[in-house]
Write a protein that holds these residues in place. Structure first.
Motif, PDB file in Angstrom:
ATOM      1  N   MET A   1       0.841  -1.183   0.000  1.00 44.47           N
ATOM      2  CA  MET A   1       0.000   0.000   0.000  1.00 44.47           C
ATOM      3  C   MET A   1       0.889   1.250   0.000  1.00 44.47           C
ATOM      4  O   MET A   1       1.872   1.320   0.716  1.00 44.47           O
ATOM      5  N   ASN A   2       0.544   2.220  -0.802  1.00 48.50           N
ATOM      6  CA  ASN A   2       1.278   3.476  -0.905  1.00 48.50           C
ATOM      7  C   ASN A   2       0.709   4.471   0.116  1.00 48.50           C
ATOM      8  O   ASN A   2      -0.155   5.281  -0.204  1.00 48.50           O
ATOM      9  N   ARG A   3       1.187   4.361   1.351  1.00 49.24           N
ATOM     10  CA  ARG A   3       0.647   5.210   2.420  1.00 49.24           C
ATOM     11  C   ARG A   3       0.800   6.697   2.149  1.00 49.24           C
ATOM     12  O   ARG A   3      -0.150   7.446   2.359  1.00 49.24           O
ATOM     13  N   PRO A   4       1.958   7.151   1.702  1.00 47.92           N
ATOM     14  CA  PRO A   4       2.049   8.594   1.441  1.00 47.92           C
ATOM     15  C   PRO A   4       1.019   9.052   0.417  1.00 47.92           C
ATOM     16  O   PRO A   4       0.367  10.080   0.603  1.00 47.92           O
ATOM     17  N   GLY A   5       0.850   8.293  -0.645  1.00 42.56           N
ATOM     18  CA  GLY A   5      -0.111   8.660  -1.681  1.00 42.56           C
ATOM     19  C   GLY A   5      -1.538   8.683  -1.167  1.00 42.56           C
ATOM     20  O   GLY A   5      -2.333   9.559  -1.525  1.00 42.56           O
ATOM     21  N   LEU A  62       5.515  10.852   5.514  1.00 38.97           N
ATOM     22  CA  LEU A  62       5.653   9.448   5.125  1.00 38.97           C
ATOM     23  C   LEU A  62       6.422   9.269   3.818  1.00 38.97           C
ATOM     24  O   LEU A  62       6.933   8.176   3.551  1.00 38.97           O
ATOM     25  N   LEU A  63       6.527  10.316   3.014  1.00 43.20           N
ATOM     26  CA  LEU A  63       7.402  10.231   1.839  1.00 43.20           C
ATOM     27  C   LEU A  63       8.856  10.050   2.269  1.00 43.20           C
ATOM     28  O   LEU A  63       9.638   9.379   1.594  1.00 43.20           O
ATOM     29  N   GLN A  64       9.228  10.653   3.387  1.00 47.23           N
ATOM     30  CA  GLN A  64      10.594  10.560   3.901  1.00 47.23           C
ATOM     31  C   GLN A  64      10.800   9.346   4.795  1.00 47.23           C
ATOM     32  O   GLN A  64      11.885   8.786   4.843  1.00 47.23           O
ATOM     33  N   ARG A  65       9.750   8.973   5.525  1.00 47.97           N
ATOM     34  CA  ARG A  65       9.825   7.866   6.486  1.00 47.97           C
ATOM     35  C   ARG A  65       8.618   6.949   6.273  1.00 47.97           C
ATOM     36  O   ARG A  65       7.684   6.953   7.076  1.00 47.97           O
ATOM     37  N   PRO A  66       8.602   6.198   5.174  1.00 52.82           N
ATOM     38  CA  PRO A  66       7.394   5.449   4.787  1.00 52.82           C
ATOM     39  C   PRO A  66       6.935   4.398   5.787  1.00 52.82           C
ATOM     40  O   PRO A  66       5.772   4.006   5.757  1.00 52.82           O
ATOM     41  N   VAL A  71       3.013   7.992  12.482  1.00 49.92           N
ATOM     42  CA  VAL A  71       2.483   9.024  11.588  1.00 49.92           C
ATOM     43  C   VAL A  71       1.312   8.477  10.780  1.00 49.92           C
ATOM     44  O   VAL A  71       0.329   9.180  10.550  1.00 49.92           O
ATOM     45  N   HIS A  72       1.388   7.226  10.379  1.00 55.03           N
ATOM     46  CA  HIS A  72       0.256   6.602   9.695  1.00 55.03           C
ATOM     47  C   HIS A  72      -0.966   6.601  10.631  1.00 55.03           C
ATOM     48  O   HIS A  72      -2.076   6.955  10.221  1.00 55.03           O
ATOM     49  N   ARG A  73      -0.749   6.225  11.871  1.00 50.60           N
ATOM     50  CA  ARG A  73      -1.859   6.213  12.843  1.00 50.60           C
ATOM     51  C   ARG A  73      -2.364   7.624  13.130  1.00 50.60           C
ATOM     52  O   ARG A  73      -3.566   7.834  13.343  1.00 50.60           O
ATOM     53  N   ARG A 124      10.512  10.922  18.421  1.00 52.38           N
ATOM     54  CA  ARG A 124      11.327   9.794  17.958  1.00 52.38           C
ATOM     55  C   ARG A 124      12.352  10.275  16.943  1.00 52.38           C
ATOM     56  O   ARG A 124      13.513   9.873  16.985  1.00 52.38           O
ATOM     57  N   VAL A 125      11.947  11.137  16.012  1.00 53.07           N
ATOM     58  CA  VAL A 125      12.877  11.678  15.018  1.00 53.07           C
ATOM     59  C   VAL A 125      13.955  12.499  15.728  1.00 53.07           C
ATOM     60  O   VAL A 125      15.145  12.392  15.414  1.00 53.07           O
ATOM     61  N   ARG A 126      13.539  13.290  16.680  1.00 60.57           N
ATOM     62  CA  ARG A 126      14.486  14.139  17.427  1.00 60.57           C
ATOM     63  C   ARG A 126      15.540  13.293  18.129  1.00 60.57           C
ATOM     64  O   ARG A 126      16.707  13.669  18.211  1.00 60.57           O
ATOM     65  N   ARG A 127      15.117  12.145  18.643  1.00 60.23           N
ATOM     66  CA  ARG A 127      16.040  11.261  19.357  1.00 60.23           C
ATOM     67  C   ARG A 127      16.835  10.377  18.412  1.00 60.23           C
ATOM     68  O   ARG A 127      17.684   9.607  18.845  1.00 60.23           O
ATOM     69  N   GLY A 128      16.542  10.464  17.114  1.00 61.27           N
ATOM     70  CA  GLY A 128      17.304   9.708  16.129  1.00 61.27           C
ATOM     71  C   GLY A 128      16.908   8.253  16.021  1.00 61.27           C
ATOM     72  O   GLY A 128      17.654   7.454  15.478  1.00 61.27           O
TER      73      GLY A 128
END
Length: 138
Positions: A1-5, A62-66, A71-73, A124-128
């Motif tokens: 499934m293309n979640r970003p799309g 989600l394009l960057q972190r699919p 983020v999906h939720r 989570r992104v901030r913490r790497g």
């Protein structure tokens, strides 16, 4: 499934609906419903528009972190939340059935949940951390 799309399309569709329903409220409902009900319509439209942008942002994220499940939720919570929140207000205005308004707070809670999920994703992104890593895995 293309979640970003999926989320980009959904956000864009919600944006379209925001403009269409806003115009309908401003021009089609004037004189047909009370000023208070027009205010309800305006609130529903504003929340729909804001969360259309939030859903679009989730799609871009989600394009960057699919594989980012948070983020999906978040996007799903925004969609269901705005359907319940704004949808119940739109229905309330059109039907004047006050019982419909009991659904509105549930939608609001889902919108809050969506924002909380985005906060967690950003943390989570901030913490790497990777998208699928668990906080207790450190």
């Amino acid at each position: 499934m293309n979640r970003p799309g999926v989320w980009l399309t959904t956000g864009a569709a919600c944006g379209f609906l925001t403009v269409a329903l806003g115009a309908f409220g401003a021009h089609g409902l004037r004189g047909l419903v009370s000023v208070g009900r027009l205010a309800n319509w305006a609130t529903a439209t504003q929340y729909l528009g804001l969360h259309a942008l939030a859903i679009l942002a989730c799609g871009l994220w989600l394009l960057q972190r699919p594989d980012d499940r948070l983020v999906h939720r978040a996007a799903a919570a925004f969609l269901v939340g705005v359907l319940l929140f704004s949808g119940s207000l739109f229905a309330l205005v059109l039907t004047d059935q006050r019982a419909i308004g009991m659904v509105t707070p549930i939608g609001g809670l889902l919108l809050l949940a969506g924002w909380a999920l985005l906060v967690a994703g950003a943390w989570r992104v901030r913490r790497g951390q990777t998208a699928n890593s668990r906080p207790d895995a450190d």
